[in-house]
Design a protein around this motif. Sequence first.
Motif, PDB file in Angstrom:
ATOM      1  N   UNK A  24     -23.239  11.673 -24.785  1.00 49.50           N
ATOM      2  CA  UNK A  24     -23.232  10.596 -25.958  1.00 49.50           C
ATOM      3  C   UNK A  24     -24.642  10.853 -26.566  1.00 49.50           C
ATOM      4  N   UNK A  25     -25.725  11.274 -25.977  1.00 50.13           N
ATOM      5  CA  UNK A  25     -26.993  11.550 -26.628  1.00 50.13           C
ATOM      6  C   UNK A  25     -26.704  12.896 -27.574  1.00 50.13           C
ATOM      7  N   UNK A  26     -26.024  13.698 -27.303  1.00 51.31           N
ATOM      8  CA  UNK A  26     -25.515  15.077 -28.094  1.00 51.31           C
ATOM      9  C   UNK A  26     -24.699  14.432 -29.397  1.00 51.31           C
ATOM     10  N   UNK A  37     -24.447   5.566 -36.593  1.00 53.77           N
ATOM     11  CA  UNK A  37     -24.224   6.529 -35.215  1.00 53.77           C
ATOM     12  C   UNK A  37     -23.651   5.540 -34.304  1.00 53.77           C
ATOM     13  N   UNK A  38     -23.724   4.342 -34.207  1.00 55.73           N
ATOM     14  CA  UNK A  38     -23.258   3.459 -33.081  1.00 55.73           C
ATOM     15  C   UNK A  38     -22.149   2.588 -33.591  1.00 55.73           C
ATOM     16  N   UNK A  39     -21.136   2.241 -33.164  1.00 59.57           N
ATOM     17  CA  UNK A  39     -20.211   1.312 -33.242  1.00 59.57           C
ATOM     18  C   UNK A  39     -20.211   0.406 -32.032  1.00 59.57           C
ATOM     19  N   UNK A  40     -20.801  -1.016 -32.085  1.00 63.07           N
ATOM     20  CA  UNK A  40     -20.751  -1.953 -31.012  1.00 63.07           C
ATOM     21  C   UNK A  40     -19.453  -2.896 -31.120  1.00 63.07           C
ATOM     22  N   UNK A  41     -18.979  -2.951 -30.016  1.00 61.84           N
ATOM     23  CA  UNK A  41     -17.816  -3.978 -29.995  1.00 61.84           C
ATOM     24  C   UNK A  41     -18.013  -5.030 -29.045  1.00 61.84           C
ATOM     25  N   UNK A  42     -17.563  -6.287 -29.516  1.00 60.08           N
ATOM     26  CA  UNK A  42     -17.265  -7.424 -28.612  1.00 60.08           C
ATOM     27  C   UNK A  42     -15.989  -6.947 -27.888  1.00 60.08           C
ATOM     28  N   UNK A  64     -10.913   7.606 -33.045  1.00 54.90           N
ATOM     29  CA  UNK A  64     -11.166   8.206 -34.344  1.00 54.90           C
ATOM     30  C   UNK A  64     -12.589   8.041 -34.597  1.00 54.90           C
ATOM     31  N   UNK A  65     -13.193   6.955 -34.363  1.00 54.91           N
ATOM     32  CA  UNK A  65     -14.616   6.770 -34.755  1.00 54.91           C
ATOM     33  C   UNK A  65     -15.445   7.878 -33.818  1.00 54.91           C
ATOM     34  N   UNK A  66     -15.148   8.057 -32.792  1.00 54.84           N
ATOM     35  CA  UNK A  66     -16.010   8.861 -31.918  1.00 54.84           C
ATOM     36  C   UNK A  66     -15.725  10.322 -32.287  1.00 54.84           C
ATOM     37  N   UNK A  67     -14.602  10.731 -32.629  1.00 57.61           N
ATOM     38  CA  UNK A  67     -14.414  12.071 -32.962  1.00 57.61           C
ATOM     39  C   UNK A  67     -15.006  12.278 -34.446  1.00 57.61           C
ATOM     40  N   UNK A  68     -15.522  11.320 -35.387  1.00 58.61           N
ATOM     41  CA  UNK A  68     -16.159  11.220 -36.325  1.00 58.61           C
ATOM     42  C   UNK A  68     -17.743  11.185 -36.006  1.00 58.61           C
ATOM     43  N   UNK A  69     -17.974  11.206 -34.759  1.00 58.58           N
ATOM     44  CA  UNK A  69     -19.412  11.154 -34.503  1.00 58.58           C
ATOM     45  C   UNK A  69     -20.279   9.552 -34.368  1.00 58.58           C
ATOM     46  N   UNK A  70     -19.239   8.563 -34.027  1.00 60.13           N
ATOM     47  CA  UNK A  70     -20.001   7.404 -33.716  1.00 60.13           C
ATOM     48  C   UNK A  70     -19.754   7.140 -32.381  1.00 60.13           C
ATOM     49  N   UNK A  71     -20.813   6.663 -31.660  1.00 59.24           N
ATOM     50  CA  UNK A  71     -20.583   6.315 -30.245  1.00 59.24           C
ATOM     51  C   UNK A  71     -20.581   4.634 -30.248  1.00 59.24           C
ATOM     52  N   UNK A  72     -19.212   4.547 -29.514  1.00 58.72           N
ATOM     53  CA  UNK A  72     -18.571   3.292 -29.271  1.00 58.72           C
ATOM     54  C   UNK A  72     -19.499   2.461 -28.171  1.00 58.72           C
ATOM     55  N   UNK A  73     -20.027   1.377 -28.314  1.00 56.31           N
ATOM     56  CA  UNK A  73     -20.722   0.722 -26.945  1.00 56.31           C
ATOM     57  C   UNK A  73     -20.091  -0.620 -26.987  1.00 56.31           C
ATOM     58  N   UNK A  74     -19.829  -1.199 -25.576  1.00 61.33           N
ATOM     59  CA  UNK A  74     -19.196  -2.362 -25.495  1.00 61.33           C
ATOM     60  C   UNK A  74     -20.324  -3.351 -24.931  1.00 61.33           C
ATOM     61  N   UNK A  75     -20.172  -4.564 -25.740  1.00 66.48           N
ATOM     62  CA  UNK A  75     -21.225  -5.656 -25.542  1.00 66.48           C
ATOM     63  C   UNK A  75     -20.362  -7.020 -25.358  1.00 66.48           C
ATOM     64  N   UNK A  76     -20.401  -7.849 -24.117  1.00 67.44           N
ATOM     65  CA  UNK A  76     -19.591  -8.803 -24.050  1.00 67.44           C
ATOM     66  C   UNK A  76     -20.247  -9.897 -23.051  1.00 67.44           C
ATOM     67  N   UNK A 232     -26.317   1.031 -36.647  1.00 62.69           N
ATOM     68  CA  UNK A 232     -25.292   0.417 -35.919  1.00 62.69           C
ATOM     69  C   UNK A 232     -24.218  -0.747 -36.981  1.00 62.69           C
ATOM     70  N   UNK A 233     -22.855  -0.175 -36.712  1.00 65.13           N
ATOM     71  CA  UNK A 233     -21.953  -1.155 -37.318  1.00 65.13           C
ATOM     72  C   UNK A 233     -21.380  -1.965 -36.216  1.00 65.13           C
ATOM     73  N   UNK A 234     -21.222  -3.213 -36.283  1.00 68.66           N
ATOM     74  CA  UNK A 234     -21.151  -4.074 -35.172  1.00 68.66           C
ATOM     75  C   UNK A 234     -19.733  -4.951 -35.520  1.00 68.66           C
ATOM     76  N   UNK A 235     -18.815  -5.048 -34.388  1.00 69.86           N
ATOM     77  CA  UNK A 235     -17.701  -5.728 -34.649  1.00 69.86           C
ATOM     78  C   UNK A 235     -17.678  -6.944 -33.678  1.00 69.86           C
ATOM     79  N   UNK A 236     -17.354  -8.346 -34.094  1.00 70.46           N
ATOM     80  CA  UNK A 236     -17.046  -9.510 -33.328  1.00 70.46           C
ATOM     81  C   UNK A 236     -16.263 -10.426 -33.960  1.00 70.46           C
TER      82      UNK A 236
END
Length: 291
Positions: A24-26, A37-42, A64-76, A232-236
Amino acid sequence: MGGPRRRHAISPDSPHPTSGDLADRHLVTSRRNDGPRYAAFDLDGTLLDAAGTAARDVVAGISRLRERGLLPVLITGRSLPSFRRLTDIGPLLALCHPEVLLEEGDLVLDRTEERHRPTTRIPPPVVERVRRDCADVVASCDGRLLASTRRAAVAYAVAYGLPRDAVDIGTPTGPTTRLVVFGDAPPELPGTARHLLRAFGATLLTATGRGKAVGLAALLAARFGEGDLSRVVAFGDGDNDAGLLAAARLGIAVQGSSPAARAAARLRLDEPLGAYLAATDLPERGWAGVP
């Protein structure tokens, strides 16, 4: 339910990355522009439907987001026992950073090593006072759910849609990250924040100054050296996502979000999340058009 072995505390001074962390760091450092660089998802209401499943187009969109270079992170807001009940989201988890932020970031689960660690705690004197003065209390204690009475255990299980055996009867013996008090909670509890759960006639007590934005910022600082949520782009969708949506560089309220989430977001979706993820060109255009 016995607690897993403790893992080291993640901090900028002593990170011990797993193989998933290195990959993920790479991913995030390979992006040369100053865009997201990061997509945070509820989870619930954002990625998962009422049955606790993620639609195929949502999973495809995150891929698709990950293939384009964004790292998805889950927060709940889910507790550890509640998160472990999710059995059909393997493809979704495989796309996301291996550390899942539970209890809105107050507990971190490392899925790679199957270990968890609390990131904060309610002051022990407060825990003792609440347990002494209140009849029916459930504590989240180092990942376990411990009820003061059988009645409290049943009420909590019903409120959060858990099987009764997910809540043990016992006294907290480690870091307590959350207290759910059925009935009135004592006033003036130093070091705590309270959240009314009116639907269940209960009060949720957490450590003060916490929330999804704080938990995510700490994780990104420790693992990737980020100083804030400016990448960060965040979704909730819920009231408890509002702080994160406001703090992220781009907060996106998904279709059907609460008024508080919509008010905090910069972008409000009127289409299903899967459709948005399939069409967005956010990674390529960077922050163009984002205030």
